[in-house]
Scaffold this motif. Structure first.
Motif, PDB file in Angstrom:
ATOM      1  N   VAL A  26       0.830  -1.210   0.000  1.00 14.61           N
ATOM      2  CA  VAL A  26       0.000   0.000   0.000  1.00 14.61           C
ATOM      3  C   VAL A  26       0.866   1.263   0.000  1.00 14.61           C
ATOM      4  O   VAL A  26       1.862   1.329   0.710  1.00 14.61           O
ATOM      5  N   GLY A  27       0.491   2.271  -0.792  1.00 10.55           N
ATOM      6  CA  GLY A  27       1.138   3.576  -0.674  1.00 10.55           C
ATOM      7  C   GLY A  27       1.748   4.112  -1.959  1.00 10.55           C
ATOM      8  O   GLY A  27       2.104   5.281  -2.024  1.00 10.55           O
ATOM      9  N   ASP A  28       1.900   3.291  -2.982  1.00 16.12           N
ATOM     10  CA  ASP A  28       2.423   3.794  -4.259  1.00 16.12           C
ATOM     11  C   ASP A  28       1.292   3.723  -5.289  1.00 16.12           C
ATOM     12  O   ASP A  28       0.136   3.525  -4.930  1.00 16.12           O
ATOM     13  N   ASP A  29       1.587   3.931  -6.561  1.00 13.05           N
ATOM     14  CA  ASP A  29       0.529   3.866  -7.572  1.00 13.05           C
ATOM     15  C   ASP A  29       0.018   2.443  -7.772  1.00 13.05           C
ATOM     16  O   ASP A  29      -1.111   2.238  -8.206  1.00 13.05           O
TER      17      ASP A  29
ATOM     18  N   LEU B  68     -11.032   2.460 -17.277  1.00 13.43           N
ATOM     19  CA  LEU B  68      -9.821   1.707 -17.582  1.00 13.43           C
ATOM     20  C   LEU B  68      -8.604   2.630 -17.625  1.00 13.43           C
ATOM     21  O   LEU B  68      -7.527   2.278 -17.126  1.00 13.43           O
ATOM     22  N   ALA B  69      -8.779   3.830 -18.181  1.00 15.62           N
ATOM     23  CA  ALA B  69      -7.641   4.747 -18.359  1.00 15.62           C
ATOM     24  C   ALA B  69      -6.989   5.098 -17.020  1.00 15.62           C
ATOM     25  O   ALA B  69      -5.762   5.147 -16.916  1.00 15.62           O
ATOM     26  N   VAL B  70      -7.789   5.346 -15.993  1.00 18.52           N
ATOM     27  CA  VAL B  70      -7.211   5.748 -14.710  1.00 18.52           C
ATOM     28  C   VAL B  70      -6.384   4.608 -14.117  1.00 18.52           C
ATOM     29  O   VAL B  70      -5.413   4.842 -13.399  1.00 18.52           O
ATOM     30  N   ASN B  71      -6.762   3.383 -14.430  1.00 19.09           N
ATOM     31  CA  ASN B  71      -5.989   2.235 -13.962  1.00 19.09           C
ATOM     32  C   ASN B  71      -4.734   2.022 -14.798  1.00 19.09           C
ATOM     33  O   ASN B  71      -3.667   1.717 -14.257  1.00 19.09           O
ATOM     34  N   LEU B  72      -4.849   2.203 -16.112  1.00 19.81           N
ATOM     35  CA  LEU B  72      -3.657   2.086 -16.967  1.00 19.81           C
ATOM     36  C   LEU B  72      -2.649   3.161 -16.584  1.00 19.81           C
ATOM     37  O   LEU B  72      -1.438   2.967 -16.691  1.00 19.81           O
ATOM     38  N   SER B  73      -3.170   4.294 -16.131  1.00 15.58           N
ATOM     39  CA  SER B  73      -2.291   5.370 -15.692  1.00 15.58           C
ATOM     40  C   SER B  73      -1.444   4.940 -14.482  1.00 15.58           C
ATOM     41  O   SER B  73      -0.275   5.322 -14.360  1.00 15.58           O
ATOM     42  N   LEU B 195     -12.708  13.808 -20.556  1.00 14.31           N
ATOM     43  CA  LEU B 195     -13.499  12.586 -20.749  1.00 14.31           C
ATOM     44  C   LEU B 195     -12.667  11.403 -21.251  1.00 14.31           C
ATOM     45  O   LEU B 195     -13.025  10.260 -21.038  1.00 14.31           O
ATOM     46  N   HIS B 196     -11.578  11.702 -21.931  1.00 14.02           N
ATOM     47  CA  HIS B 196     -10.773  10.635 -22.539  1.00 14.02           C
ATOM     48  C   HIS B 196      -9.298  10.782 -22.204  1.00 14.02           C
ATOM     49  O   HIS B 196      -8.474  10.951 -23.093  1.00 14.02           O
ATOM     50  N   PRO B 197      -8.958  10.695 -20.916  1.00 10.41           N
ATOM     51  CA  PRO B 197      -7.532  10.787 -20.567  1.00 10.41           C
ATOM     52  C   PRO B 197      -6.755   9.652 -21.245  1.00 10.41           C
ATOM     53  O   PRO B 197      -7.267   8.544 -21.380  1.00 10.41           O
ATOM     54  N   GLU B 198      -5.566   9.987 -21.686  1.00  5.42           N
ATOM     55  CA  GLU B 198      -4.721   8.995 -22.372  1.00  5.42           C
ATOM     56  C   GLU B 198      -3.622   8.556 -21.409  1.00  5.42           C
ATOM     57  O   GLU B 198      -2.777   9.363 -21.022  1.00  5.42           O
ATOM     58  N   PRO B 199      -3.639   7.295 -20.995  1.00  4.48           N
ATOM     59  CA  PRO B 199      -2.618   6.850 -20.043  1.00  4.48           C
ATOM     60  C   PRO B 199      -1.231   6.911 -20.675  1.00  4.48           C
ATOM     61  O   PRO B 199      -1.062   6.564 -21.831  1.00  4.48           O
ATOM     62  N   ARG B 200      -0.242   7.361 -19.899  1.00  2.16           N
ATOM     63  CA  ARG B 200       1.106   7.599 -20.429  1.00  2.16           C
ATOM     64  C   ARG B 200       1.968   6.346 -20.312  1.00  2.16           C
ATOM     65  O   ARG B 200       3.068   6.388 -19.731  1.00  2.16           O
ATOM     66  N   VAL B 201       1.459   5.254 -20.845  1.00  3.26           N
ATOM     67  CA  VAL B 201       2.138   3.968 -20.699  1.00  3.26           C
ATOM     68  C   VAL B 201       3.510   3.973 -21.381  1.00  3.26           C
ATOM     69  O   VAL B 201       4.506   3.529 -20.803  1.00  3.26           O
ATOM     70  N   ALA B 202       3.588   4.513 -22.595  1.00  2.00           N
ATOM     71  CA  ALA B 202       4.872   4.504 -23.317  1.00  2.00           C
ATOM     72  C   ALA B 202       5.899   5.367 -22.584  1.00  2.00           C
ATOM     73  O   ALA B 202       7.072   4.998 -22.480  1.00  2.00           O
TER      74      ALA B 202
END
Lengths: 325, 325
Positions: A26-29, B68-73, B195-202
Motif C-alpha cells: 500500500v502507498g504507491d501507484d 480503464l484509463a485511470v488504472n492504466l495510468s 473525458l478521454h484521458p490517455e494513459p502515459r504507458v509509453a
C-alpha cells in the motif's frame, strides 16, 4: 477535524504482512508482487453493495469479513492458494468507528489465510466494497467448471441453506426491532453463517487432482449447479432424499422450507464439485473431520437438472439468484 | 424481457483477446493467468463513482474509457506493461444501449493497449465502476514514489490543468443546458481531455532505468507532488515561470486561473517524475515527439514545496483533492 483520505488509508488499511513476496504494498501507484515460479496466477473480484448483499445497519466487522470471504471463496473454488488482495471502498462518510470495525473484520480473516492487503482505493460515495483477490495454483491442477463427466458423483460441502435462513431471521428481527438477545442459540448460529461465511480454501486445495469440476455456491445451489452443468455440457440428477438439511435449518424452517432454502437460497459460499465415483472414498478419508461434504446426486449425459426422491422422479424448484432478473 | 446478469456478461463483457497468457478468462470463479518468468506482477485498482468522478449523464463510452484509463495510468506510473483487467460494475439498471456504449469505451482502450478483460462482477446498485489492472515490470526497474533525490530535475508530462478546465466547461454547459455544438474547437479539446484521458504507458516504459521517481497526477499536481516528496523524504521548488500552460487552457481560463487549474485541478493522469539532471537530455531525445514533457522545478533537501517565479520566491496555492477532506 474530519479524517482525510490519505490518513484514512494509512491509519486503517496499511497493516504490515509477513509475506515475503510483497515487494511493494500500500502507498504507491500500484503494488509490486512476486508470483512463485511455475505457478499460475489466479484472479477474481467480487462486490458487495449495501442493501443488496448486506442489510443496512450490518456491523462493519461483518461487512469487512464478508467482502473478503466471498473472494477467498472464489480462490477455494479454483483450488488456489490465496496470497494478496486489493480493496476499493466507497463510503458516504469516513466514520472512524465504522472503519475500525470494517478493517478488523477484513484483517482478521486476511491474517487467518495469510493474505496481504497490498493496495486499493478509497472514495466517497454510496457504500460499495469491491475486493480483488490474487492467488496461485499449479498449472493443470486448477478446478474449473467445465470438467464434470456423466457418471461423476455430485457433492456439496457444509450445510447449504443455513445462510439464507440466517438472512431471513435477521430481516424479521430487524423488522420487529427485536433485540439480538431474543434469538435462540441455533438461530444465532444461522445468522452467524450468513454474516461470517467461511471460505472453503482447505477443501479446494484438497480437491486438486481429484475433482473433475468445482465452483462456489453463492447464488443458490440449483442455479449454480445449472451453470456448472452448462459449462460441462452435461446435466445432473439431484437426490432430494439426500439433501444435507442441518438440524438448525430444520428447526428454523421446517422440512419443506428448509429444502427450498437449501436448493435456492444464496450466500452459502460452499463448494459444489464433482468426483469420479471411484475417488469419493479417497476424498472422504483425506478430509476426515476437517470439512463435511455431502453427496447430492450424479452427473448425467442429458442436459438439464432432474430431481428424484427415493428413486422416484420429482420436479425441482426454479433457478438461482440473478441480480438483473 | 429484462437482460439477466449472466447474459449481460456474456453479451457485453466476454470479447476474446489475442493474449496467449490468458489460460482461462471470463466465465469461471476466477481467471487463470501466466506471468512471464522473471517479471514482477504489478497490481492496482481505481474506482469511479457517478457524481464524484464523472457527471451524471456522461456518455457511457466515456465512462468505460475513463474507468480503464485511470488504472492504466497507475501502470504507467510504475513503468509497467499492462496485461489484464478485472471489472466490477454496479449499475441501477441493465440498460442495453448504456452497456453497449460502456463496453465499447472500455474495449477500444483495452485493445489499443493489448489488455485482456479476464473477469469481473456485475451487480445491481448505484453506478460505481471498479477496475483492477494487472501488469508486469522487470525487478529493480519499477518506478516508485520514494526515489527522488535533492538536485533531481522535476518533470511533468503533457498539459496539466486541461482536464480540470474541461470539467468546468462541461459543468457550465450542463447548467446552462447549452448544446455541445455551442462549444468552440479548443473548448471541445479540453472536454475531450477530461473525458478521454490517455494513459502515459509509453512514457512510463521509457522512464524505466532513467527516472528516480514517478507517480501519476490524478488529484492535482501540487498535492501529488507533496506525496512524492513525502515518500522521498525531500522537498521541491516549483518554477512558476515554467508552468506548461497550453494555449487552449490559457484561452479558456486566462493566465491566473490557468495556473491554478494546472497546479490544483485533478483528473490529468499525466506523469510527474524526477530525473538526475544529467539524464534529462537523454530522455528528451528518446521521447522525441511521442510525448511532451516539461521541466517544472527541482528537488531540494528541505521538506515542503516552494514556489519561485524568475528566481523570486512566490507562495504556492493550497493542496490537492482529498475525497474526505
Amino acid at each position: 477535524m474530519p479524517l482525510g483520505e490519505f490518513e484514512l488509508i494509512s491509519r486503517y488499511f496499511n497493516r504490515r504482512s509477513s509475506r515475503g513476496d510483497v515487494v511493494l504494498g500500500v502507498g504507491d501507484d500500484a503494488a509490486l508482487l512476486q508470483v512463485p515460479p511455475g505457478k499460475l496466477l489466479v484472479a477474481a473480484t467480487d462486490t458487495l453493495v449495501e442493501g443488496r448483499h448486506f442489510l443496512s445497519g450490518t456491523a462493519p466487522e461483518a461487512i469487512g469479513h464478508q467482502a473478503l470471504a466471498v473472494n477467498l471463496s472464489d480462490m477455494a473454488a479454483m483450488g488456489a492458494e490465496p496470497a494478496w488482495a486489493l480493496m476499493s471502498l466507497s463510503t458516504p462518510v469516513a466514520d472512524e468507528r465504522w472503519l475500525e470495525g470494517f478493517a478488523e473484520g477484513l484483517y482478521s480473516l486476511a491474517e487467518r489465510y495469510d493474505v496481504a492487503l497490498v493496495g486499493g482505493d478509497t472514495v466517497r460515495g454510496p457504500l460499495v466494497v469491491t475486493i480483488e483477490v490474487l492467488g496461485f495454483v499449479e498449472p493443470g491442477l486448477a478446478l474449473r467448471r467445465d470438467g464434470a463427466c456423466p457418471g461423476d458423483a455430485l457433492y456439496v460441502s457444509g450445510w447449504p441453506g443455513e445462510a439464507a435462513a440466517g438472512l431471513e431471521i435477521l430481516k424479521s428481527a430487524q423488522s420487529s426491532s427485536a433485540a439480538d438477545a431474543s434469538l435462540s442459540e441455533p438461530q444465532r448460529g444461522l445468522v452467524h453463517r450468513f454474516l461470517h461465511p467461511e471460505p472453503r480454501v482447505a477443501l479446494g486445495r484438497a480437491l486438486r487432482g481429484r475433482a473433475t469440476s468445482a465452483m462456489d455456491v453463492s447464488d443458490g445451489l440449483l442455479g449454480d449447479l445449472a451453470k456448472l452443468c452448462a459449462a460441462s455440457q452435461c446435466g445432473a440428477r439431484v437426490d432430494l432424499d439426500r439433501l444435507p438439511v442441518s438440524p438448525a435449518l430444520l428447526a428454523a424452517a421446517g422440512q419443506q422450507r428448509a429444502e427450498s432454502l437449501l436448493l435456492q437460497g444464496g450466500d452459502d459460499y460452499e463448494l459444489l464439485f464433482t468426483l469420479p465415483p471411484d475417488r469419493a472414498d479417497e476424498l472422504e478419508s483425506v478430509l476426515g473431520d476437517t470439512c463435511p461434504v455431502h453427496r447430492l446426486g450424479t452427473i448425467e449425459p442429458d442436459r438439464g437438472l432432474r430431481g428424484a426422491r427415493h428413486g422416484v422422479e420429482e420436479k425441482l424448484p426454479g433457478a438461482g439468484f440473478d441480480h438483473f432478473a
